[in-house]
Design an enzyme around this catalytic site. Sequence first.
Site, PDB file in Angstrom:
ATOM      1  N   SER A 199      -7.484  11.427  82.224  1.00 23.43           N
ATOM      2  CA  SER A 199      -8.371  12.239  81.397  1.00 23.43           C
ATOM      3  C   SER A 199      -7.538  13.215  80.587  1.00 23.43           C
ATOM      4  O   SER A 199      -6.959  14.146  81.135  1.00 23.43           O
ATOM      5  CB  SER A 199      -9.363  12.984  82.298  1.00 23.43           C
ATOM      6  N   SER A 210      -9.677   7.062  87.940  1.00 24.92           N
ATOM      7  CA  SER A 210      -9.561   8.056  86.874  1.00 24.92           C
ATOM      8  C   SER A 210      -9.123   9.406  87.449  1.00 24.92           C
ATOM      9  O   SER A 210      -9.663   9.861  88.451  1.00 24.92           O
ATOM     10  CB  SER A 210     -10.920   8.191  86.187  1.00 24.92           C
ATOM     11  N   CYS A 257     -17.975  19.361  82.577  1.00 24.74           N
ATOM     12  CA  CYS A 257     -18.382  18.412  83.621  1.00 24.74           C
ATOM     13  C   CYS A 257     -19.367  19.028  84.611  1.00 24.74           C
ATOM     14  O   CYS A 257     -19.130  20.110  85.145  1.00 24.74           O
ATOM     15  CB  CYS A 257     -17.146  17.912  84.352  1.00 24.74           C
ATOM     16  N   CYS A 308     -16.585  18.867  93.274  1.00 20.05           N
ATOM     17  CA  CYS A 308     -15.219  18.756  92.759  1.00 20.05           C
ATOM     18  C   CYS A 308     -14.671  20.153  92.534  1.00 20.05           C
ATOM     19  O   CYS A 308     -15.417  21.076  92.234  1.00 20.05           O
ATOM     20  CB  CYS A 308     -15.247  17.996  91.425  1.00 20.05           C
ATOM     21  N   CYS A 343     -13.244  21.205  85.275  1.00 23.25           N
ATOM     22  CA  CYS A 343     -13.284  20.837  83.848  1.00 23.25           C
ATOM     23  C   CYS A 343     -14.561  21.421  83.232  1.00 23.25           C
ATOM     24  O   CYS A 343     -15.647  21.311  83.802  1.00 23.25           O
ATOM     25  CB  CYS A 343     -13.245  19.322  83.670  1.00 23.25           C
TER      26      CYS A 343
END
Length: 346
Positions: free
Chosen positions: A214, A191, A119, A112, A116
């Site tokens: 989120s 999400s 994460c 990804c 974040c």
Amino acid sequence: MKKDIRAYTYEQLQQEIEALGEKKFRAKQIYEWLHVKLASHFFEMTNLSKTLREKLEENYSILPVEMLERQISKIDGTNKFLFRLYDGNVVESVLMRYKHGNSVCISSQVGCRMGCKFCASTIGGLERNLSASEMLAQIYQIQKLTGERVSNVVVMGTGEPLDNYEQLVLFLQILTDEHGLNISQRNITVSTCGIVPKILELAKEHFQITLALSLHGSNQIKRKQLMPIANKYDLSEVLEACDTYFKETGRRVTFEYSLVQGVNDTMEDAKELVEILGSRNCHLNLIPVNPIKEREYKQPTRKNALEFKNKLEKSGINVTIRREMGADIDGACGQLRRRYVKTNQE
Ligand code: SAH
């Protein structure tokens, strides 16, 4: 490379099959083999002639997605799967068993790029997008491996689904098609960390799926501390996009909020959350942060988390603390894949 036959909508498959000089109804049979009977090979399609099977074999492939690892929680029966894709990349998916049915959490990308802070999925960056077919295959494999029907799907595994928009939409179309697995749109949640233009685009598709946003911070400054995407889109824009999603689809948005000790778990944070969510028809899901070894973030104590929740509840917010599933197996998002990638690189 041969064309991936699992990546067509029902209508597209009909066109493909007609272009091969075959009758249209054959598409219905093939679609059923692929998306209901979950065939992995053309030779399984026994109600098709040998010639047609050979023709399919020549022109198309059913991309293999192979299970590498399966962890089963002794606490709650949660299963974590590690799948190997055709090019050697790996993704993880989770099966959670609830009273109302089986829910599968799938990945939408290999890695990804959203960054974040808490994460694990984002630590190595983005490797590549998953195709719609690879998203479907995670669900199909789990259904085949367990022999149990999957009724709910959440796109909450590794990756940012709205950063892979086109394939996500194709995936949703195939998954909810009445000729396929026919999962109810209302049983699907996507999400996002909050890519505003894509939320607005998704709203216009008018799917009956749930959007989970989120949030993780109750104001712009706090959100920026945890989520780089907040540098691109202001919190007010994100919330407006969620309002548009609700208006267009009639579906109440779920806000997700990972509680991180000393970062966003104070009573002041709770008060600010009431200010931004109080007037909205929504649901708030609190997730005590799952600590990952690469970062220092800690969960609040159970007592603090409950106080936080009570404060919101008293102010009329529809709020739950997410039950932790599979605490005894590589818990947090992306941890299983990360462990695998690390072990195999070193
Ligand atoms: N990219 C999407 C979906 C994948 S993550 C998104 O950002 O929503 C699914 C949810 O798990 C997100 O709310 C994400 O912020 C949260 N999450 C990721 N790592 C976590 C961790 N270590 N502890 C708690 N929640 C986490």
